[in-house]
Design a protein around this motif. Structure first.
Motif, PDB file in Angstrom:
ATOM      1  N   LEU A  27      -5.476  -3.299  15.660  1.00 22.75           N
ATOM      2  CA  LEU A  27      -4.309  -3.541  14.815  1.00 22.75           C
ATOM      3  C   LEU A  27      -3.178  -4.053  15.689  1.00 22.75           C
ATOM      4  CD1 LEU A  27      -5.495  -0.393  13.921  1.00 22.75           C
ATOM      5  CD2 LEU A  27      -4.180  -1.065  11.913  1.00 22.75           C
ATOM      6  N   SER A  28      -2.370  -4.947  15.127  1.00 23.71           N
ATOM      7  CA  SER A  28      -1.229  -5.479  15.872  1.00 23.71           C
ATOM      8  C   SER A  28      -0.104  -5.789  14.897  1.00 23.71           C
ATOM      9  CB  SER A  28      -1.624  -6.752  16.625  1.00 23.71           C
ATOM     10  OG  SER A  28      -0.523  -7.285  17.341  1.00 23.71           O
ATOM     11  N   GLY A  29       1.115  -5.419  15.300  1.00 25.25           N
ATOM     12  CA  GLY A  29       2.264  -5.693  14.451  1.00 25.25           C
ATOM     13  C   GLY A  29       3.260  -4.551  14.479  1.00 25.25           C
ATOM     14  N   PRO A  30       4.359  -4.694  13.787  1.00 21.23           N
ATOM     15  CA  PRO A  30       5.442  -3.709  13.874  1.00 21.23           C
ATOM     16  C   PRO A  30       5.063  -2.312  13.392  1.00 21.23           C
ATOM     17  CG  PRO A  30       5.862  -5.308  12.121  1.00 21.23           C
ATOM     18  CD  PRO A  30       4.714  -5.828  12.918  1.00 21.23           C
ATOM     19  N   PRO A  59       1.411   6.098  25.203  1.00 19.62           N
ATOM     20  CA  PRO A  59       0.956   4.699  25.274  1.00 19.62           C
ATOM     21  C   PRO A  59      -0.072   4.493  26.380  1.00 19.62           C
ATOM     22  CG  PRO A  59       3.342   4.810  25.109  1.00 19.62           C
ATOM     23  CD  PRO A  59       2.865   6.210  25.351  1.00 19.62           C
ATOM     24  N   ARG A  60      -1.076   3.656  26.073  1.00 13.34           N
ATOM     25  CA  ARG A  60      -2.090   3.232  27.030  1.00 13.34           C
ATOM     26  C   ARG A  60      -2.984   4.377  27.510  1.00 13.34           C
ATOM     27  NH1 ARG A  60      -0.185  -1.830  28.268  1.00 13.34           N
ATOM     28  NH2 ARG A  60      -1.720  -2.140  29.917  1.00 13.34           N
ATOM     29  N   TRP A  83      -2.938   3.392  21.771  1.00 14.18           N
ATOM     30  CA  TRP A  83      -1.932   2.464  21.264  1.00 14.18           C
ATOM     31  C   TRP A  83      -1.095   1.926  22.414  1.00 14.18           C
ATOM     32  CZ3 TRP A  83       3.507   2.337  20.087  1.00 14.18           C
ATOM     33  CH2 TRP A  83       4.246   3.407  20.600  1.00 14.18           C
ATOM     34  N   PHE A  84      -0.524   0.755  22.201  1.00  9.64           N
ATOM     35  CA  PHE A  84       0.224   0.038  23.233  1.00  9.64           C
ATOM     36  C   PHE A  84       1.597  -0.312  22.666  1.00  9.64           C
ATOM     37  CE2 PHE A  84      -4.266  -0.917  23.412  1.00  9.64           C
ATOM     38  CZ  PHE A  84      -4.607  -0.740  24.743  1.00  9.64           C
ATOM     39  N   GLU A  85       2.616   0.067  23.392  1.00 11.69           N
ATOM     40  CA  GLU A  85       3.977  -0.265  22.965  1.00 11.69           C
ATOM     41  C   GLU A  85       4.289  -1.719  23.270  1.00 11.69           C
ATOM     42  OE1 GLU A  85       7.018   3.432  23.181  1.00 11.69           O
ATOM     43  OE2 GLU A  85       6.256   2.752  25.108  1.00 11.69           O
ATOM     44  N   ALA A  86       4.995  -2.368  22.353  1.00 11.19           N
ATOM     45  CA  ALA A  86       5.494  -3.719  22.612  1.00 11.19           C
ATOM     46  C   ALA A  86       6.564  -3.641  23.704  1.00 11.19           C
ATOM     47  CB  ALA A  86       6.086  -4.307  21.341  1.00 11.19           C
ATOM     48  N   MET A  95       0.397  -2.426  19.373  1.00 11.67           N
ATOM     49  CA  MET A  95      -1.024  -2.545  19.053  1.00 11.67           C
ATOM     50  C   MET A  95      -1.685  -1.178  19.034  1.00 11.67           C
ATOM     51  SD  MET A  95      -2.586  -5.858  21.042  1.00 11.67           S
ATOM     52  CE  MET A  95      -4.174  -5.598  20.222  1.00 11.67           C
ATOM     53  N   ALA A  96      -2.726  -1.050  18.259  1.00 11.62           N
ATOM     54  CA  ALA A  96      -3.538   0.156  18.244  1.00 11.62           C
ATOM     55  C   ALA A  96      -5.002  -0.247  18.199  1.00 11.62           C
ATOM     56  CB  ALA A  96      -3.193   1.032  17.049  1.00 11.62           C
TER      57      ALA A  96
END
Length: 464
Positions: A27-30, A59-60, A83-86, A95-96
Motif C-alpha cells: 500500500l502507498s499513499g497518505p 517504521p521499517r 510500514w515506512f514513513e514518508a 507505505m505499508a
C-alpha cells in the motif's frame, strides 16, 4: 497523481494448482498507515483509530500481526507487517506491506478487506514506480530499468537492468545536459549583453563544446549493445535448401520448432525461437533456402531470407556435407549475401553421412556438425557464445542505449546540435541548443510530458 492511497499484490497471484508460499501486498499513499492499523487492530476501523495510535509498529521494523476483516472482525491470516514513513520509502509516500501466506483464500480475503476500508483503490500498472518518479526517488531511465529487471530472462539482461537502475544512463545524460546548458548560458549571455566585453574566444569555445557533445551522442547512438541485449541478439540461419537449417534450429531450441522434410523448399517463411545462449538473449531465425526458383511463393521466401540475413547481428551459414559445399559457400557470398568472418559462422551439416576436412575455407573457420546425432553441437555453442560476446563487448565501458524512446530523443538532439553549429545567428544557435537539451531531458524526465509518462508506465505489471 490524485493523492489517493493505492494497493496491489506485489507477488504472483496464487492459483488453485500453484498457491504461493508467501504473498506480499503493498500500500502507498497518505492513509497507508491508517489502513495498516485498521487491518490489524480489532474494531479500530469502527472506532476511528488514527495512524498515531501505538498499535502502529516502529517504521521499517517487521512486526507479527493478525490480519482482520475491518467490518466483521474475522481473522484472515497471521503474518508480518511493516510500514515506512514518508519520504523514507520506495515511492516517497507513506507505505505499508503485508507479508502473508500465499494461498488464494488469504490473498483474496485480504484484498477484499482493504477494499472495505473505502479509502484505498487498486493500483494501476506501474503506479508504484510512477509515484517514486513523481517524488524524485528515481528518473525515467531508472524506472524503465525496473521494468527491464522484472522482464529479464538471462543473466546479461539482469546485469544491464541493474546497471541502469544504479543510474549509469542517468549520470551520462545529465552530464550531457550540464555540458549543453553551459554552452547555452554562454550563448544567452552574448544575446542578453551584446555591449559587454565577454571573454575572448567564447564563440570558438561554445562551438567546441557543441561539437564535442554531438560527437559523444553520435557515438552513443552507434552502440547497439543495449538494444541487442534487451530485445535479443538476432541470428539468422541461412544456406541452400535441404542443408539442414530447420534441423539445426530444432537442435538448438531442443524442440520441434520447425518442420523438417527431405523435400527442398519446405521452409517458406521466417521461423523464430528465443534462446538463452550462455546468458545472452538470442532470437534465432530459420529462413528459406537460398536458391534461384520459379515458384512465386518460394521467391518471396528467398527475398525474406536475404532481408533477414542483411538485418541480422550475425549469421549461421549451413551447408550440406554431401554436396560441393565449398563451391556453394563461394557462390552464396559472391551472390551478395552479407557476411562478416569476424562474427558469422559456417556450419557444414550431415558429417555423419559425409565426413569432411574442417580446414578453414578462405580464412573462414568451419564447424562440422550432425544435426541428426548432435555431434559438433558443443563446438558450435562455444563459437556462438564467443561471437555473441564479441558483438556485445563492442563499446564496452560506457552505459549502452537501451530503448527506442531514448534513440529517437537522441537523434532529435543530434539534429538540433547540427543546426546550432551551422546557425547564421547566435539567437538561432541558442534556440537549437535549447531544443537539444529538451530532447535529452525527456529521456530522464527532467522535461515533463504527461502523455509520455502514460505510455511508459502502462506497460508495467500491477504492483510495480
Amino acid at each position: 497523481m490524485d493523492g489517493s492511497t493505492i494497493y496491489a499484490l506485489g507477488t504472483p497471484a496464487p492459483t488453485l494448482v500453484r498457491p504461493g508460499a508467501l504473498a506480499v501486498i503493498r500500500l502507498s499513499g497518505p492513509r497507508a498507515a491508517d489502513a495498516l492499523v485498521f487491518l490489524t487492530e480489532r474494531r479500530a476501523f469502527e472506532r476511528g483509530y488514527s495512524a498515531r495510535d501505538p498499535a502502529l509498529p516502529p517504521p521499517r521494523h517487521m512486526a507479527l500481526r493478525t490480519i482482520l476483516d475491518p467490518v466483521t472482525g474475522e481473522v484472515i491470516d497471521r503474518g508480518l507487517v511493516v510500514w515506512f514513513e514518508a519520504p523514507r520509502s520506495e515511492t516517497g509516500e507513506s507505505m505499508a506491506e503485508l507479508h502473508l501466506h500465499g494461498g488464494r483464500a488469504v490473498v483474496n480475503g485480504t484484498l477484499a478487506a482493504i477494499q472495505k476500508l473505502g479509502f484505498c483503490r487498486l493500483a494501476e500498472p506501474g503506479e508504484f514506480t510512477r509515484r517514486a518518479f513523481e517524488h524524485n526517488k528515481l528518473d525515467l531511465t531508472q524506472a524503465e530499468a525496473i521494468a527491464d529487471l522484472v522482464a529479464a530472462e538471462t543473466d546479461q539482461q539482469r546485469r544491464q537492468a541493474l546497471q541502469q537502475m544504479d543510474g549509469a544512463l542517468h549520470r551520462l545524460y545529465e552530464e550531457w545536459r550540464t555540458l549543453g546548458l553551459r554552452a547555452l548560458a554562454h550563448l544567452e549571455a552574448a544575446i542578453d549583453f551584446p555591449d559587454e566585453d565577454l571573454p575572448v574566444g567564447i564563440a570558438d569555445e561554445v562551438r567546441t563544446e557543441i561539437t564535442h557533445l554531438r560527437s559523444e551522442i553520435a557515438a552513443h547512438l552507434e552502440d547497439r549493445r543495449g538494444e541487442r541485449l534487451r530485445e535479443g541478439l538476432s541470428i539468422a540461419i541461412i544456406g541452400p535448401p535441404n542443408a539442414g537449417k530447420s534441423s539445426l534450429l530444432n537442435l538448438l531450441a531442443q524442440r520441434e520448432a520447425a518442420i523438417v522434410s527431405e523435400t527442398a523448399g519446405t521452409t517458406r517463411d521466417v521461423i523464430e525461437v528465443h534462446l538463452d545462449l550462455g546468458g545472452w538473449p538470442v532470437v534465432l531465425a530459420d529462413t528459406a533456402g537460398l536458391r534461384a526458383t520459379s515458384d512465386v511463393i518460394e521467391q518471396e521466401g528467398v527475398r525474406r531470407a536475404q532481408a533477414r540475413a542483411e538485418a541480422a547481428d550475425l549469421r549461421l551459414l549451413v551447408l550440406d556435407a554431401t554436396t560441393d559445399w565449398r563451391a556453394e559457400m563461394t557462390e552464396l557470398t559472391a551472390r551478395g549475401t552479407r557476411w562478416d568472418p569476424t562474427h558469422d559462422i559456417v556450419v557444414v551439416n550431415k558429417v555423419d553421412v559425409a565426413p569432411i576436412d574442417a580446414a578453414p575455407v578462405d580464412a573462414v573457420d568451419v564447424v562440422p556438425l550432425s544435426a541428426r546425432s548432435g555431434s559438433g553441437l558443443p563446438e558450435l555453442l562455444v563459437r556462438l557464445q564467443h561471437s555473441a560476446g564479441l558483438l556485445m563487448e563492442q563499446g564496452a565501458g560506457a552505459p549502452p542505449l537501451t530503448r527506442v524512446r531514448h534513440r529517437e530523443a537522441l537523434i532529435e538532439a543530434v539534429a538540433a546540435l547540427d543546426r546550432a553549429l551551422h546557425a547564421p545567428e547566435v539567437a538561432l544557435a541558442a534556440e537549437d541548443l535549447r531544443l537539444a537539451m529538451r530532447a535529452i531531458g525527456r529521456i530522464t524526465g527532467t522535461v515533463r510530458i504527461d502523455e509520455l509518462l502514460d505510455v511508459i508506465f502502462r506497460d508495467f505489471c500491477i504492483g510495480k
